[in-house]
Design a protein around this motif. Structure first.
Motif, PDB file in Angstrom:
ATOM      1  N   ILE A 266     -36.926  45.368 -51.082  1.00 47.30           N
ATOM      2  CA  ILE A 266     -35.963  46.019 -50.182  1.00 47.30           C
ATOM      3  C   ILE A 266     -34.765  46.509 -50.994  1.00 47.30           C
ATOM      4  O   ILE A 266     -34.310  47.646 -50.832  1.00 47.30           O
ATOM      5  N   ALA A 267     -34.276  45.647 -51.882  1.00 45.42           N
ATOM      6  CA  ALA A 267     -33.113  46.011 -52.720  1.00 45.42           C
ATOM      7  C   ALA A 267     -33.421  47.222 -53.598  1.00 45.42           C
ATOM      8  O   ALA A 267     -32.605  48.142 -53.731  1.00 45.42           O
ATOM      9  N   LEU A 268     -34.617  47.231 -54.198  1.00 48.73           N
ATOM     10  CA  LEU A 268     -35.016  48.348 -55.065  1.00 48.73           C
ATOM     11  C   LEU A 268     -35.096  49.658 -54.289  1.00 48.73           C
ATOM     12  O   LEU A 268     -34.595  50.688 -54.730  1.00 48.73           O
ATOM     13  N   LEU A 269     -35.737  49.600 -53.107  1.00 50.29           N
ATOM     14  CA  LEU A 269     -35.912  50.819 -52.308  1.00 50.29           C
ATOM     15  C   LEU A 269     -34.580  51.347 -51.792  1.00 50.29           C
ATOM     16  O   LEU A 269     -34.404  52.540 -51.603  1.00 50.29           O
ATOM     17  N   ARG A 270     -33.629  50.445 -51.570  1.00 53.46           N
ATOM     18  CA  ARG A 270     -32.302  50.878 -51.130  1.00 53.46           C
ATOM     19  C   ARG A 270     -31.597  51.671 -52.212  1.00 53.46           C
ATOM     20  O   ARG A 270     -30.765  52.528 -51.926  1.00 53.46           O
ATOM     21  N   GLN A 271     -31.911  51.349 -53.490  1.00 58.19           N
ATOM     22  CA  GLN A 271     -31.235  52.024 -54.604  1.00 58.19           C
ATOM     23  C   GLN A 271     -31.848  53.394 -54.909  1.00 58.19           C
ATOM     24  O   GLN A 271     -31.266  54.187 -55.629  1.00 58.19           O
ATOM     25  N   VAL A 272     -33.036  53.632 -54.351  1.00 61.38           N
ATOM     26  CA  VAL A 272     -33.660  54.950 -54.536  1.00 61.38           C
ATOM     27  C   VAL A 272     -32.907  55.936 -53.645  1.00 61.38           C
ATOM     28  O   VAL A 272     -32.695  55.677 -52.463  1.00 61.38           O
ATOM     29  N   ALA A 273     -32.509  57.051 -54.215  1.00 62.58           N
ATOM     30  CA  ALA A 273     -31.700  58.021 -53.461  1.00 62.58           C
ATOM     31  C   ALA A 273     -32.406  58.462 -52.189  1.00 62.58           C
ATOM     32  O   ALA A 273     -31.815  58.578 -51.130  1.00 62.58           O
ATOM     33  N   ASP A 274     -33.707  58.729 -52.300  1.00 67.06           N
ATOM     34  CA  ASP A 274     -34.459  59.165 -51.120  1.00 67.06           C
ATOM     35  C   ASP A 274     -35.724  58.324 -51.021  1.00 67.06           C
ATOM     36  O   ASP A 274     -36.678  58.538 -51.751  1.00 67.06           O
ATOM     37  N   ALA A 275     -35.711  57.379 -50.117  1.00 65.62           N
ATOM     38  CA  ALA A 275     -36.889  56.510 -49.937  1.00 65.62           C
ATOM     39  C   ALA A 275     -37.975  57.203 -49.134  1.00 65.62           C
ATOM     40  O   ALA A 275     -39.021  56.629 -48.871  1.00 65.62           O
ATOM     41  N   GLY A 276     -37.708  58.459 -48.732  1.00 69.40           N
ATOM     42  CA  GLY A 276     -38.704  59.205 -47.964  1.00 69.40           C
ATOM     43  C   GLY A 276     -38.678  58.803 -46.508  1.00 69.40           C
ATOM     44  O   GLY A 276     -37.770  58.142 -46.021  1.00 69.40           O
ATOM     45  N   SER A 277     -39.725  59.223 -45.778  1.00 70.54           N
ATOM     46  CA  SER A 277     -39.757  58.915 -44.345  1.00 70.54           C
ATOM     47  C   SER A 277     -40.903  57.967 -44.017  1.00 70.54           C
ATOM     48  O   SER A 277     -41.120  57.622 -42.879  1.00 70.54           O
ATOM     49  N   GLY A 278     -41.642  57.535 -45.042  1.00 70.23           N
ATOM     50  CA  GLY A 278     -42.781  56.647 -44.797  1.00 70.23           C
ATOM     51  C   GLY A 278     -42.387  55.186 -44.847  1.00 70.23           C
ATOM     52  O   GLY A 278     -41.293  54.792 -44.431  1.00 70.23           O
ATOM     53  N   GLU A 279     -43.287  54.386 -45.442  1.00 70.26           N
ATOM     54  CA  GLU A 279     -43.058  52.941 -45.479  1.00 70.26           C
ATOM     55  C   GLU A 279     -41.837  52.573 -46.319  1.00 70.26           C
ATOM     56  O   GLU A 279     -41.125  51.623 -46.007  1.00 70.26           O
ATOM     57  N   GLY A 280     -41.575  53.361 -47.372  1.00 65.74           N
ATOM     58  CA  GLY A 280     -40.404  53.093 -48.212  1.00 65.74           C
ATOM     59  C   GLY A 280     -39.122  53.109 -47.402  1.00 65.74           C
ATOM     60  O   GLY A 280     -38.240  52.270 -47.587  1.00 65.74           O
ATOM     61  N   ALA A 281     -39.029  54.067 -46.479  1.00 63.52           N
ATOM     62  CA  ALA A 281     -37.839  54.178 -45.639  1.00 63.52           C
ATOM     63  C   ALA A 281     -37.723  52.986 -44.705  1.00 63.52           C
ATOM     64  O   ALA A 281     -36.617  52.502 -44.420  1.00 63.52           O
ATOM     65  N   LEU A 282     -38.861  52.495 -44.214  1.00 60.79           N
ATOM     66  CA  LEU A 282     -38.858  51.316 -43.333  1.00 60.79           C
ATOM     67  C   LEU A 282     -38.277  50.111 -44.058  1.00 60.79           C
ATOM     68  O   LEU A 282     -37.426  49.396 -43.533  1.00 60.79           O
ATOM     69  N   ASP A 343     -28.705  42.873 -53.985  1.00 61.25           N
ATOM     70  CA  ASP A 343     -28.589  43.457 -55.333  1.00 61.25           C
ATOM     71  C   ASP A 343     -28.547  42.367 -56.419  1.00 61.25           C
ATOM     72  O   ASP A 343     -28.921  42.614 -57.561  1.00 61.25           O
ATOM     73  N   VAL A 344     -28.099  41.176 -56.036  1.00 64.96           N
ATOM     74  CA  VAL A 344     -28.062  40.045 -56.976  1.00 64.96           C
ATOM     75  C   VAL A 344     -29.470  39.759 -57.504  1.00 64.96           C
ATOM     76  O   VAL A 344     -29.654  39.395 -58.662  1.00 64.96           O
ATOM     77  N   LEU A 345     -30.483  39.970 -56.662  1.00 66.61           N
ATOM     78  CA  LEU A 345     -31.870  39.716 -57.061  1.00 66.61           C
ATOM     79  C   LEU A 345     -32.321  40.685 -58.149  1.00 66.61           C
ATOM     80  O   LEU A 345     -33.150  40.350 -58.985  1.00 66.61           O
ATOM     81  N   LEU A 346     -31.749  41.899 -58.127  1.00 66.39           N
ATOM     82  CA  LEU A 346     -32.153  42.897 -59.138  1.00 66.39           C
ATOM     83  C   LEU A 346     -31.563  42.568 -60.496  1.00 66.39           C
ATOM     84  O   LEU A 346     -32.129  42.922 -61.519  1.00 66.39           O
ATOM     85  N   GLU A 347     -30.448  41.882 -60.495  1.00 62.89           N
ATOM     86  CA  GLU A 347     -29.822  41.497 -61.770  1.00 62.89           C
ATOM     87  C   GLU A 347     -30.682  40.488 -62.526  1.00 62.89           C
ATOM     88  O   GLU A 347     -30.570  40.330 -63.726  1.00 62.89           O
ATOM     89  N   GLN A 348     -31.563  39.796 -61.783  1.00 67.61           N
ATOM     90  CA  GLN A 348     -32.385  38.747 -62.421  1.00 67.61           C
ATOM     91  C   GLN A 348     -33.707  39.279 -62.957  1.00 67.61           C
ATOM     92  O   GLN A 348     -34.465  38.542 -63.563  1.00 67.61           O
ATOM     93  N   VAL A 349     -33.986  40.558 -62.699  1.00 63.31           N
ATOM     94  CA  VAL A 349     -35.279  41.097 -63.131  1.00 63.31           C
ATOM     95  C   VAL A 349     -35.301  41.268 -64.631  1.00 63.31           C
ATOM     96  O   VAL A 349     -34.339  41.756 -65.205  1.00 63.31           O
TER      97      VAL A 349
END
Length: 349
Positions: A266-282, A343-349
């Motif tokens: 969820i955090a990763l997809l939020r950082q994408v400028a355009d998650a599209g209108s499909g499952e990514g947007a959900l 976003d804290v979860l992304l810092e641990q990747v």
């Protein structure tokens, strides 16, 4: 009730659809009972779907059944009755707190002779040796406390996760598929209980594959707000040193792994400028909120087997207190923005 809205304030006439994600953790599930008990007092909150694993799954199904029978008050009464029955059944168990734990005011079973013997036996022998008939007192309690036909028709969508032993993948069971066996499968710790067979497949605890699973809430529910009720600490201070502490922490880490992966997505997809209108947007559109308590991290893992009524009511009180604190600080954010910083979860990747 009026149509759900993402209103900026929640007045008498507004309702907000929410999903619940309920973790498992043995008798610590009584904390979740307290959280649910408090949330059910809010007329503006309407539950769309609940994903639950192990004790979380039992809380979910009992709530949905009680709600179908008598609305929010019916759900509250059903949850209290269920936990009372769990405590009543445990009174006859030899696994009780030892005198030292009682004297020190600790809720753990670490000095209980029966628990120590049971814990040791579970590492040396399989449940097929120790419990050849597969006896589980929860089976009777669930059959007594839950009308599964009513659950099948409930307006609350239910998603219960169990782990397929053969494939290692999680299977999510929905309302019409739910039975006492499915709930026992979702709570089946393989060192303590024989695998539960459903439709010719063997299942173990759902915590190994989703504690709980977020995906069906994203894909199948209308709500954009998910309240995650956490029972297993993600972080724990200090390095475990005893054999039991190491095993307990290992279980916590593995039981949180899949959930953290979904939250990270969820955090990763939020950082994408355009998650599209499909499952990514959900996924990107999900608002995540956490209800938890630091008090649970202070309890030893063996206390998950303690079903004394005083302990369960203490956890219930802690759950109500945590839900109250959440509502006080985050009521205005529901329907608008996440209150859990993913976003804290992304810092641990």
């Amino acid at each position: 009730m009026s149509a759900p809205s993402d209103a900026s304030h929640h007045g008498v006439h507004d309702t907000l659809l929410v999903d619940l994600a309920l973790q498992g953790g043995g008798s610590h599930g009584a904390f979740t009972w307290g959280v649910l008990d408090r949330l059910l007092e809010e007329p503006w909150l309407r539950i769309d779907g609940i994903s639950g694993t192990s004790a979380g799954a039992m809380n979910a199904v009992v709530l949905a059944d009680g709600y179908a029978a008598g609305g929010p008050e019916g759900a509250r009464a059903a949850l209290e009755l269920f936990w009372q029955r769990v405590s009543d059944a445990a009174r006859f168990s030899p696994i009780q707190r030892g005198p030292l734990d009682m004297l020190m005011g600790r809720w753990t079973l670490d000095t209980s002779p029966f628990f120590v013997a049971f814990d040791l036996a579970a590492r040396l022998f399989s449940p097929y040796d120790l419990n050849p008939r597969g006896v589980n007192p929860l089976r009777e309690i669930l059959a007594e406390c839950v009308d599964f036909e009513r659950v099948a028709k409930s307006s609350i969508r239910l998603f219960v996760t169990a782990t397929n032993v053969r494939t290692g993948r999680g299977r999510v069971f929905r309302n019409a598929e739910l039975t006492p066996d499915v709930l026992l499968a979702s709570a089946c710790l393989p060192t303590l209980f024989q695998a539960i067979e459903i439709d010719g497949e063997a299942y173990w605890d759902g915590g190994y594959s989703g504690n709980p699973t977020i995906t069906p809430l994203v894909r199948e529910c209308q709500s954009k707000d998910t309240l995650l009720v956490a029972v297993n600490p993600v972080e724990r201070q200090g390095t475990p040193r005893s054999a039991r502490e190491i095993l307990d922490r290992l279980n916590e880490v593995s039981f949180n792994a899949t959930l953290l992966k979904e939250l990270r997505m969820i955090a990763l997809l939020r950082q994408v400028a355009d998650a599209g209108s499909g499952e990514g947007a959900l996924w990107a559109g999900m608002r995540i909120h956490l209800i938890a308590s630091a008090a649970l991290a202070k309890l030893g893992a063996s206390s998950k087997f303690n079903a004394e009524w005083d302990f369960l009511t203490m956890l219930h009180h802690e759950g109500r207190k945590s839900a109250e604190a959440f509502l006080e600080t985050s009521r205005g954010s529901l329907g608008k923005t996440s209150t859990l910083n993913l976003d804290v979860l992304l810092e641990q990747v």
